[in-house]
Scaffold this motif. Structure first.
Motif, short mmCIF file in Angstrom:
data_model
loop_
_atom_site.label_atom_id
_atom_site.label_comp_id
_atom_site.label_asym_id
_atom_site.label_seq_id
_atom_site.Cartn_x
_atom_site.Cartn_y
_atom_site.Cartn_z
N ARG A 98 12.26 -2.44 0.01
CA ARG A 98 12.93 -3.39 0.90
C ARG A 98 11.93 -4.03 1.88
N ASP A 99 11.05 -3.23 2.41
CA ASP A 99 10.02 -3.76 3.32
C ASP A 99 9.17 -4.82 2.62
N TYR A 100 8.85 -4.53 1.39
CA TYR A 100 8.00 -5.43 0.64
C TYR A 100 8.71 -6.73 0.33
N SER A 123 8.38 -6.80 -10.70
CA SER A 123 9.81 -6.95 -10.42
C SER A 123 10.09 -7.44 -9.02
N ILE A 124 9.35 -6.94 -8.05
CA ILE A 124 9.72 -7.22 -6.66
C ILE A 124 8.90 -8.32 -6.02
N ARG A 149 13.79 6.72 0.73
CA ARG A 149 12.56 6.37 1.43
C ARG A 149 11.75 5.34 0.64
N ILE A 150 11.63 5.57 -0.64
CA ILE A 150 10.89 4.63 -1.47
C ILE A 150 11.64 3.31 -1.58
N GLU A 188 0.83 -1.20 0.00
CA GLU A 188 0.00 0.00 0.00
C GLU A 188 0.87 1.26 0.00
N ARG A 189 1.93 1.24 0.79
CA ARG A 189 2.82 2.41 0.86
C ARG A 189 3.46 2.68 -0.50
N LEU A 190 3.85 1.61 -1.18
CA LEU A 190 4.44 1.77 -2.51
C LEU A 190 3.43 2.33 -3.50
N LYS A 191 2.21 1.84 -3.40
CA LYS A 191 1.18 2.35 -4.31
C LYS A 191 0.92 3.83 -4.08
#
Lengths: 225, 225
Positions: free
Chosen positions: A165-167, A221-222, A159-160, A97-100
DNA sequence: TCATCTATAATAGTAATACTTTCAACAAAA
DNA sequence: TTTTGTTGAAAGTATTACTATTATAGATGA
């Protein structure tokens, strides 16, 4: 509640802090308007001086040259984007969600933000889209980098990269993917409007498709297999 | 066999075809050297004239201004890259293989190519990396586009988009992915050398990692599930 | 062969750009 | 009240981004 935002921009960028005087704020405000209007190459301090009813010499007391002014407003922009991102992703547990949110904030049509009185974020967004690269595409990029003039951009990128990395902690290229997202959010929109055959959105001119493209790019990709 | 390459660059870019005279070729050859050396902003026709022992006025008979010269050499570069790509992918049946060749050609360290006598491809590669965006980041991009000044770039983009389509006809963003590959091959290398914290290759400065990053990016996006 | 056409060189000139300098006026701070 | 800091006004400089004019040498063509 009335909130007003202030970002601490690198002191070395200006000879005098433009936030602290009426003239300084006018330089930033109308600098943004004029650079947006005529483009960075055609923009001069003389024209800016005329616009705000002051003299060239007075502007030179704030900024060594117009490239420093560009760096200043570009740094302001990246600081503002990072602030928005922090704000909007606060308390969001899901890395996806944060990435989106990050992709959407970078690609979305920006509207003028009320919490900054003299800076027009919409114009600024368009300036960064079409002039932003000129802030680092110079022969003095090394010195400028040493002076930390690109820190706000790097901070946002980091930050992104953190979200990535979190994902997926195993993904090998979080920073490069992050800078790719940031760049492409701006470039694809520039292409869409100016060189449409470099994109798949030329016909529709639909901004939300850029978000779809980037989300597809990033998550395929991730994603863990 | 001695081969010599000639690309037909848009006639409207120059007032006189620089390929057809000694002076014209010198303008291109040393134009590349000087733009590489001092950067596009600092480069002037006066300096170029001095370098090759001619006059400003003589250079202005070939090019209206230095931006046209930049467009000329950038167009030459993209034509050359497309030619290399066609050549290297000829008879390669696998779309995957063709895409890998494209990524590699765009990211690889370019060496001066013997088949063009007066153009140094290595310098040109570095110019496109650090000045290329300035060819289209102007207020007159619409007219320049109408005059077809960006055709070689678009042609290359379309060719790679074709490979993507061959690989997976259902992928929705072949053109945007293609322009992303082209841009990022150049940008990530620029970052690696100048703003390393925007990438994951800052420490190693290993160019082959850019290829790995781009291959991962591309193939995870277009792979059929 | 003479005429002529073309490309380049040589020179000069112009308006704008990117600054710097000096000094006066004024307001705020000490 | 003196000092300090900010802006305005005016002038000046070197460079940039061109344009124009004339001269000359070499190639082309009738």
């Amino acid at each position: 509640m009335e909130l007003s935002l202030k970002f601490n921009i690198n002191q070395k960028l200006s000879l005098r802090n433009p936030e602290e005087s009426d003239l300084g704020r006018k330089i930033i405000q109308h600098g943004i308007v004029l650079v947006h209007q005529m483009g960075f190459e055609v923009f001069t301090f003389k024209k800016l001086a005329k616009e705000i009813g002051t003299t060239e010499a007075s502007i030179y007391r704030y900024f060594e040259n117009k490239h420093r002014l560009l760096l200043y407003i570009v740094d302001w922009y990246w600081s503002w984007q990072e602030y928005r991102l922090m704000f909007q992703t606060n308390n969001i547990a899901s890395a996806e969600e944060r990435l989106k949110i990050a992709i959407s904030l970078l690609s979305d049509q920006v509207e003028d933000d009320v919490s900054t009185s003299y800076i027009n974020e919409k114009l600024l967004y368009e300036i960064v889209m079409s002039e932003g690269a000129k802030s680092y595409l110079t022969k003095h990029v090394a010195e400028d980098n040493k002076a930390k003039f690109f820190k706000p951009y790097k901070d946002l990128c980091a930050r992104i990269a953190g979200f990535i990395r979190d994902y997926n902690p195993d993904y090998k290229y979080p920073f490069s993917l992050s800078s790719t997202i940031i760049e492409m959010a701006h470039s694809q929109k520039y292409y869409m409007h100016n060189l449409p055959s470099l994109t798949d959105f030329g016909a529709s001119k639909d901004e939300t498709q850029i978000v779809s493209f980037l989300e597809n790019l990033v998550f395929s990709s991730i994603r863990k297999h």
